[in-house]
Design a protein around this motif. Structure first.
Motif, mmCIF file in Angstrom:
data_model
loop_
_atom_site.group_PDB
_atom_site.id
_atom_site.type_symbol
_atom_site.label_atom_id
_atom_site.label_comp_id
_atom_site.label_asym_id
_atom_site.label_seq_id
_atom_site.Cartn_x
_atom_site.Cartn_y
_atom_site.Cartn_z
ATOM 1 N N ALA A 326 -2.622 -67.450 87.036
ATOM 2 C CA ALA A 326 -1.719 -68.076 88.012
ATOM 3 C C ALA A 326 -0.452 -68.589 87.337
ATOM 4 O O ALA A 326 0.662 -68.358 87.830
ATOM 5 C CB ALA A 326 -2.441 -69.224 88.719
ATOM 6 N N THR A 345 1.124 -73.598 95.156
ATOM 7 C CA THR A 345 0.451 -73.437 96.438
ATOM 8 C C THR A 345 1.074 -72.341 97.301
ATOM 9 O O THR A 345 0.933 -72.353 98.528
ATOM 10 C CB THR A 345 0.438 -74.770 97.206
ATOM 11 O OG1 THR A 345 1.783 -75.245 97.348
ATOM 12 C CG2 THR A 345 -0.380 -75.816 96.466
ATOM 13 N N GLY A 349 -0.886 -66.364 96.888
ATOM 14 C CA GLY A 349 -1.989 -66.551 95.966
ATOM 15 C C GLY A 349 -1.875 -65.711 94.707
ATOM 16 O O GLY A 349 -0.802 -65.216 94.344
ATOM 17 N N ARG A 358 -6.164 -68.669 95.993
ATOM 18 C CA ARG A 358 -4.935 -69.438 96.108
ATOM 19 C C ARG A 358 -5.267 -70.918 96.143
ATOM 20 O O ARG A 358 -6.362 -71.325 96.547
ATOM 21 C CB ARG A 358 -4.140 -69.040 97.344
ATOM 22 C CG ARG A 358 -4.833 -69.246 98.685
ATOM 23 C CD ARG A 358 -3.946 -68.707 99.810
ATOM 24 N NE ARG A 358 -4.627 -68.738 101.106
ATOM 25 C CZ ARG A 358 -4.129 -68.169 102.212
ATOM 26 N NH1 ARG A 358 -2.956 -67.543 102.170
ATOM 27 N NH2 ARG A 358 -4.803 -68.217 103.352
ATOM 28 N N ASN A 365 -9.069 -75.021 97.013
ATOM 29 C CA ASN A 365 -8.670 -73.625 96.849
ATOM 30 C C ASN A 365 -9.364 -72.740 97.862
ATOM 31 O O ASN A 365 -10.328 -73.145 98.523
ATOM 32 C CB ASN A 365 -8.962 -73.145 95.421
ATOM 33 C CG ASN A 365 -10.459 -73.054 95.130
ATOM 34 O OD1 ASN A 365 -11.137 -72.130 95.584
ATOM 35 N ND2 ASN A 365 -10.973 -74.013 94.369
#
Length: 394
Positions: A326, A345, A349, A358, A365
């Motif tokens: 991420a 956020t 995702g 995500r 999540n």
């Protein structure tokens, strides 16, 4: 705490432990409260981004093994970051909240722009509080949503995510009148609440709930109540919060003996019924439903990890891979606010070790999960994990 289960205790003696309803949910069973909001510090996306990894190194032998797995997975993910440089700095917490808070503060003082970890809920909460004023976000490995919010996110699989996936599938396949059976402790109550929210959100029917004390006699006493409730309500599904380390082995014997069987009342599990593998051999869970991460993605991650490090990873190691994936995806956009809360956020995702996931604004999540059943002691997929948000399965 996280436990590596090797065997299933005998049903008549297995109810001596508190419920560990999901992988890390019982690490910090009490609600610790949220911490202050954070937007995230500015970064130089053209330079190596300092990322702090907080692992329980310095604790027990199992904690040290866990720490090694988490660090290995993070470094494996870094290899995939085309054009993104991560300056990974590892800090030991010994699995303690106070040490985690100190390590988080030191990491920020050392220049960390985001914190990955720690594992346990109380430690993650302490780390988040310690660095809240700095604007640094914490992507913890816990799945305890009571500590999520502000600058603390949980990467672990949550009750709500799992319950929603399974109730959604149950509703679409006609198993929409659901009885919930849960332990009376905090883990069981949180599981029950998540299932009830999922039932309401998906337009299914809550036919009632039955709790049980975490003792052999408590479980035995609850089974006739479940049978009576199913008969009186016309329920066609029974959602269980128990797992293999607590009441599931005993319930898998008692429920069928009482006349509650998968052939007429669909069993659904809030926990992984394929972990440990011995669970697949329980007669009472044959035909039961449970959710699991995308098997293809999970197998590919495990294969790569084994090739790199010579051993199969612990399941939780994938969360460390996810966190780096991420971070790398966001930094690749070459924006100074890549690690802000709004960026973390984003609705699109990320793709990680177990498929798509995500982070949500409330610190929890959402993960793309497959639905599976057990046939002849083998896992059989009923519905594949979704490959994009907004598709079937959400």
């Amino acid at each position: 705490m996280f436990a590596i289960l090797r065997t299933i205790p005998k049903p008549l003696r297995m109810l001596i432990l508190p419920i560990f309803a999901m992988m890390l949910s019982a690490c910090d069973p009490a609600a610790l409260g949220n911490v202050g909001g954070a937007s995230g510090p500015k970064i130089d996306p053209n330079a190596p981004v300092p990322v702090a990894l907080l692992v329980p190194r310095g604790g027990s032998a199992s904690d040290n093994l866990l720490a090694t797995n988490l660090e290995n997975a993070a470094r494996l993910a870094i290899r995939d970051l085309d054009g993104v440089q991560i300056d990974l700095r590892v800090y030991g917490t010994a699995g303690q909240a106070s040490t985690a808070a100190t390590a988080a503060s030191q990491a920020v003082a050392d220049g960390a722009k985001i914190i990955l970890g720690p594992v346990y809920g109380e430690a993650a909460n302490a780390a988040g509080v310690a660095v809240a004023d700095s604007g640094v976000n914490v992507l913890s490995f816990s799945n305890n949503t009571t500590i999520a919010g502000g600058n603390v996110f949980v990467l672990g699989p949550t009750f709500d995510n799992t319950a929603n996936r399974l109730v959604n599938y149950a509703k679409r396949t006609g198993k929409d009148k659901i009885v919930v059976m849960h332990a009376s402790d905090i883990g069981g109550q949180l599981g029950r609440n998540a299932i009830q929210r999922a039932i309401a959100a998906n337009g299914a029917t809550l036919s009632g709930s039955v709790d049980y004390a975490l003792s052999q006699q408590g479980v035995i006493a609850a089974v006739p109540k479940v049978k009576a409730l199913i008969d009186s309500s016309g329920a066609n599904a029974l959602f269980l919060t128990a797992n293999s380390s607590t009441a599931l082995p005993l319930l898998s014997e008692l429920l069928p003996n009482a006349g509650v069987r998968n052939s007429s009342t669909q069993f659904i599990g809030l926990t992984r019924w394929d972990v440990p593998a011995q669970t697949l051999g329980l007669a009472g869970v044959q035909g039961g439903w449970f959710a699991l991460p995308d098997p293809g993605s999970s197998a590919a991650f495990a294969q790569r990890y084994s090739a790199a490090y010579g051993s199969r990873p612990l399941d939780i190691a994938g969360l460390s891979f996810d966190g780096i994936a991420a971070i790398g995806s966001l930094v690749k956009n070459r924006k100074g606010n890549a690690l802000s809360t709004s960026a973390l956020t984003q609705a699109a995702g990320f793709r990680g070790a177990g498929g798509i996931f995500r982070l949500l604004p409330d610190g929890s999540n959402q993960r793309g999960l497959a639905v599976a059943t057990i046939r002849d002691k083998q896992v059989v997929l009923l519905e594949a994990a979704p490959q994009a948000f907004g598709s079937a399965g959400f």
